[in-house]
Every structure is written in C-alpha cells, then in structure tokens.
Design a protein around this motif. Structure first.
Motif, PDB file in Angstrom:
ATOM      1  N   GLN A 133     -27.443 -92.911  30.875  1.00  8.10           N
ATOM      2  CA  GLN A 133     -26.802 -91.721  31.441  1.00  8.10           C
ATOM      3  C   GLN A 133     -27.772 -90.557  31.544  1.00  8.10           C
ATOM      4  OE1 GLN A 133     -23.465 -91.121  28.833  1.00  8.10           O
ATOM      5  NE2 GLN A 133     -22.262 -92.781  29.741  1.00  8.10           N
ATOM      6  N   MET A 134     -28.532 -90.321  30.475  1.00  8.59           N
ATOM      7  CA  MET A 134     -29.471 -89.193  30.481  1.00  8.59           C
ATOM      8  C   MET A 134     -30.613 -89.432  31.459  1.00  8.59           C
ATOM      9  SD  MET A 134     -29.692 -87.818  26.547  1.00  8.59           S
ATOM     10  CE  MET A 134     -30.196 -89.397  25.858  1.00  8.59           C
ATOM     11  N   ALA A 135     -31.117 -90.670  31.485  1.00  5.72           N
ATOM     12  CA  ALA A 135     -32.229 -90.981  32.389  1.00  5.72           C
ATOM     13  C   ALA A 135     -31.794 -90.858  33.840  1.00  5.72           C
ATOM     14  CB  ALA A 135     -32.760 -92.381  32.107  1.00  5.72           C
ATOM     15  N   THR A 140     -37.077 -71.887  42.099  1.00  5.39           N
ATOM     16  CA  THR A 140     -35.651 -71.783  41.801  1.00  5.39           C
ATOM     17  C   THR A 140     -35.176 -73.000  41.031  1.00  5.39           C
ATOM     18  OG1 THR A 140     -35.271 -70.496  43.797  1.00  5.39           O
ATOM     19  CG2 THR A 140     -33.343 -71.543  42.774  1.00  5.39           C
ATOM     20  N   ALA A 141     -35.523 -74.185  41.530  1.00  5.26           N
ATOM     21  CA  ALA A 141     -35.091 -75.417  40.874  1.00  5.26           C
ATOM     22  C   ALA A 141     -35.680 -75.505  39.477  1.00  5.26           C
ATOM     23  CB  ALA A 141     -35.507 -76.628  41.690  1.00  5.26           C
ATOM     24  N   SER A 142     -36.948 -75.101  39.339  1.00  6.84           N
ATOM     25  CA  SER A 142     -37.615 -75.185  38.046  1.00  6.84           C
ATOM     26  C   SER A 142     -36.923 -74.295  37.026  1.00  6.84           C
ATOM     27  CB  SER A 142     -39.083 -74.783  38.185  1.00  6.84           C
ATOM     28  OG  SER A 142     -39.726 -74.792  36.935  1.00  6.84           O
ATOM     29  N   ALA A 143     -36.610 -73.064  37.434  1.00  6.91           N
ATOM     30  CA  ALA A 143     -35.995 -72.131  36.505  1.00  6.91           C
ATOM     31  C   ALA A 143     -34.618 -72.625  36.083  1.00  6.91           C
ATOM     32  CB  ALA A 143     -35.886 -70.749  37.152  1.00  6.91           C
ATOM     33  N   THR A 144     -33.881 -73.213  37.015  1.00  9.91           N
ATOM     34  CA  THR A 144     -32.529 -73.686  36.701  1.00  9.91           C
ATOM     35  C   THR A 144     -32.554 -74.852  35.748  1.00  9.91           C
ATOM     36  OG1 THR A 144     -31.756 -73.002  38.894  1.00  9.91           O
ATOM     37  CG2 THR A 144     -30.417 -74.604  37.704  1.00  9.91           C
ATOM     38  N   ILE A 145     -33.423 -75.818  35.999  1.00  8.15           N
ATOM     39  CA  ILE A 145     -33.428 -77.046  35.207  1.00  8.15           C
ATOM     40  C   ILE A 145     -34.104 -76.832  33.867  1.00  8.15           C
ATOM     41  CG2 ILE A 145     -34.297 -79.407  35.119  1.00  8.15           C
ATOM     42  CD1 ILE A 145     -33.873 -79.531  38.102  1.00  8.15           C
ATOM     43  N   GLU A 146     -35.224 -76.141  33.859  1.00  5.83           N
ATOM     44  CA  GLU A 146     -35.957 -75.973  32.612  1.00  5.83           C
ATOM     45  C   GLU A 146     -35.207 -75.065  31.653  1.00  5.83           C
ATOM     46  OE1 GLU A 146     -40.466 -76.619  34.372  1.00  5.83           O
ATOM     47  OE2 GLU A 146     -39.816 -74.634  33.719  1.00  5.83           O
ATOM     48  N   GLU A 148     -31.764 -85.565  39.419  1.00  2.00           N
ATOM     49  CA  GLU A 148     -32.104 -84.155  39.613  1.00  2.00           C
ATOM     50  C   GLU A 148     -33.443 -84.030  40.322  1.00  2.00           C
ATOM     51  OE1 GLU A 148     -32.022 -82.449  35.737  1.00  2.00           O
ATOM     52  OE2 GLU A 148     -29.851 -82.178  35.708  1.00  2.00           O
ATOM     53  N   ARG A 149     -34.392 -84.881  39.934  1.00  2.00           N
ATOM     54  CA  ARG A 149     -35.721 -84.850  40.561  1.00  2.00           C
ATOM     55  C   ARG A 149     -35.636 -85.235  42.029  1.00  2.00           C
ATOM     56  NH1 ARG A 149     -40.032 -82.782  41.745  1.00  2.00           N
ATOM     57  NH2 ARG A 149     -42.051 -83.599  41.135  1.00  2.00           N
ATOM     58  N   ILE A 150     -34.862 -86.258  42.339  1.00  2.94           N
ATOM     59  CA  ILE A 150     -34.706 -86.686  43.735  1.00  2.94           C
ATOM     60  C   ILE A 150     -34.046 -85.586  44.550  1.00  2.94           C
ATOM     61  CG2 ILE A 150     -33.562 -88.352  45.237  1.00  2.94           C
ATOM     62  CD1 ILE A 150     -33.902 -90.415  42.967  1.00  2.94           C
ATOM     63  N   ASP A 151     -33.061 -84.912  43.972  1.00  3.97           N
ATOM     64  CA  ASP A 151     -32.407 -83.807  44.678  1.00  3.97           C
ATOM     65  C   ASP A 151     -33.390 -82.679  44.959  1.00  3.97           C
ATOM     66  OD1 ASP A 151     -29.992 -85.115  44.756  1.00  3.97           O
ATOM     67  OD2 ASP A 151     -29.155 -84.091  43.005  1.00  3.97           O
ATOM     68  N   THR A 176     -42.673 -83.057  28.501  1.00  7.16           N
ATOM     69  CA  THR A 176     -41.848 -82.086  29.201  1.00  7.16           C
ATOM     70  C   THR A 176     -40.788 -82.813  30.019  1.00  7.16           C
ATOM     71  OG1 THR A 176     -43.222 -82.061  31.194  1.00  7.16           O
ATOM     72  CG2 THR A 176     -43.841 -80.563  29.396  1.00  7.16           C
ATOM     73  N   MET A 177     -39.782 -82.077  30.427  1.00  6.94           N
ATOM     74  CA  MET A 177     -38.739 -82.658  31.259  1.00  6.94           C
ATOM     75  C   MET A 177     -39.326 -83.174  32.572  1.00  6.94           C
ATOM     76  SD  MET A 177     -35.154 -80.967  32.581  1.00  6.94           S
ATOM     77  CE  MET A 177     -34.673 -80.619  30.892  1.00  6.94           C
ATOM     78  N   GLU A 178     -40.280 -82.432  33.119  1.00  6.51           N
ATOM     79  CA  GLU A 178     -40.878 -82.844  34.389  1.00  6.51           C
ATOM     80  C   GLU A 178     -41.667 -84.136  34.221  1.00  6.51           C
ATOM     81  OE1 GLU A 178     -43.627 -80.086  36.245  1.00  6.51           O
ATOM     82  OE2 GLU A 178     -42.761 -80.582  38.186  1.00  6.51           O
ATOM     83  N   GLU A 179     -42.376 -84.287  33.108  1.00  4.83           N
ATOM     84  CA  GLU A 179     -43.107 -85.528  32.855  1.00  4.83           C
ATOM     85  C   GLU A 179     -42.150 -86.708  32.752  1.00  4.83           C
ATOM     86  OE1 GLU A 179     -47.055 -83.925  30.447  1.00  4.83           O
ATOM     87  OE2 GLU A 179     -45.194 -84.294  29.357  1.00  4.83           O
TER      88      GLU A 179
END
Length: 204
Positions: free
Chosen positions: A32-34, A192-198, A40-43, A149-152
């Motif tokens: 679920q988490m993965a 924008t996306a970075s600030a929201t997700i991070e 989110e990355r694809i979006d 990191t979340m991005e990694e």
C-alpha cells in the motif's frame, strides 16, 4: 556518491514438476505504501510538461505504469515478509526455494524484481523485493548510514515498475537514462509538488 541499485532476481523452476502454490496471508502495508509513493511520482511526471514529453519520447505510457503499479506487490525483507519463500510469493516451486531475505542477502541491490525461467522462456513477475538499501543509504561525506529520502524511494520503485511494464532489463533502462539516479536529475519534481509531498508525514 549514493548508489541506488536494482536488478532482476532469476530463479530456476523445478522442471515439469512446477505447480501453483496457494499464497499465504501476509501484511499488505508495504504494498500500500509503495503503491502510493510511486503513483504520486507518476502523477508528478504527468503534470510536468518536460517530464511527460521525455517519457513520451521513450514511448512510455503513463497509464500503463499506473496499471502495472496496481498489479504489483511489494515485499520488505527487513520485516516479517522477509521470511516468505519464493514459492509462496510467486506461486511456483523453485530449487532452491529460498526466503526473500536470503535472496536479498545474495544480491547487491536496494530493490529487485523476482523472475524465473520456465523452460526457455523468461518470466518477469509482478513482485518487487525491497532490501535494507531502500530504507538507508551511506552518506557520501562520512559513510554513515542515513535514511533514504522520499524521492529516492520513489525513483527506486519507479525503476522497478519500468522493468515490469516495459519488460526490459537494467542495461536497456540505464542506456535510456531510466536508472534511479538519472531519474532524479532529468525528471525533477516541480516546486509545488515537492513542497506538498515532502511536507506530508513520513511513510515509514
């Protein structure tokens, strides 16, 4: 320099005696988490004109990636899922039939796709194994372990989904700048996306 490594694990099936093994119940939290992270990355890619164009040039259908994510299960070997055997996860008998944790200890990879040969045909499953490197990476400055990191994590997951969706190996993906580290540079998040997700709670 951080090294985010992925690969495909290949098992040898036990000849003609291969039969389906009923899957056992196991926690779905990892999946679920993965799925949430990689979707989110694809979006983000879909919303970023440059990224979307780059993926289009590579003939990568984002809807196919989304579908593949929903069909893929993720297994974290640092938790109870590490005790699951290959046969239980994939539904095929294999020799040797090792646990995911043992398989992970035999490869230098932060994430990998389970696969096997059936006769002369290679089958890439929709099962991704996450190892210790998914959670922690050595800091390039002092060698100490730090949390990824979340991005990694997102790029590691996306790379594995590309393996499955495109049916390609590392050599092909890396030559097309689709390895995890290159994904970080050529298809960065928008501010924008970075600030929201991070700014959201940690996923672990």
């Amino acid at each position: 320099m951080n090294i985010l490594i992925t690969m495909t694990w290949i098992a040898v099936l036990g000849g003609r005696s291969v039969v389906a093994v009923p899957p056992q119940e196991h926690p779905a939290e990892t999946t679920q988490m993965a799925r949430q992270l990689v979707l989110e990355r694809i979006d983000e890619i879909a919303q970023n004109g440059h990224c979307r164009q780059t993926f289009g040039q590579e003939k990568i259908d984002l809807n196919l990636l989304r579908f593949t994510v929903q069909q893929t299960r993720f297994h974290d070997v640092t938790g109870p899922e590490g005790d699951l055997k290959f046969s239980v996860v994939v539904g095929k008998l294999a020799s040797p039939d090792q646990t995911l944790r043992v398989l992970a200890s035999e490869v230098e990879a932060d994430a990998f796709v389970l696969g096997y040969y059936d006769a002369n045909r290679y089958v890439r499953t929709r099962h991704v194994v996450l190892t210790h490197g998914y959670h922690e990476q050595p800091d390039p400055s002092d060698g100490r372990w730090r949390a990824t990191t979340m991005e990694e994590k997102q790029n590691l997951l996306l790379h594995e989904i590309l393996h499955i969706a495109l049916g390609k190996d590392d050599d092909d993906l890396n030559s097309r700048a689709l390895c995890p580290l290159r994904l970080l540079t050529f298809c960065q998040r928008s501010r924008t996306a970075s600030a929201t997700i991070e700014g959201s709670p940690a996923s672990e």
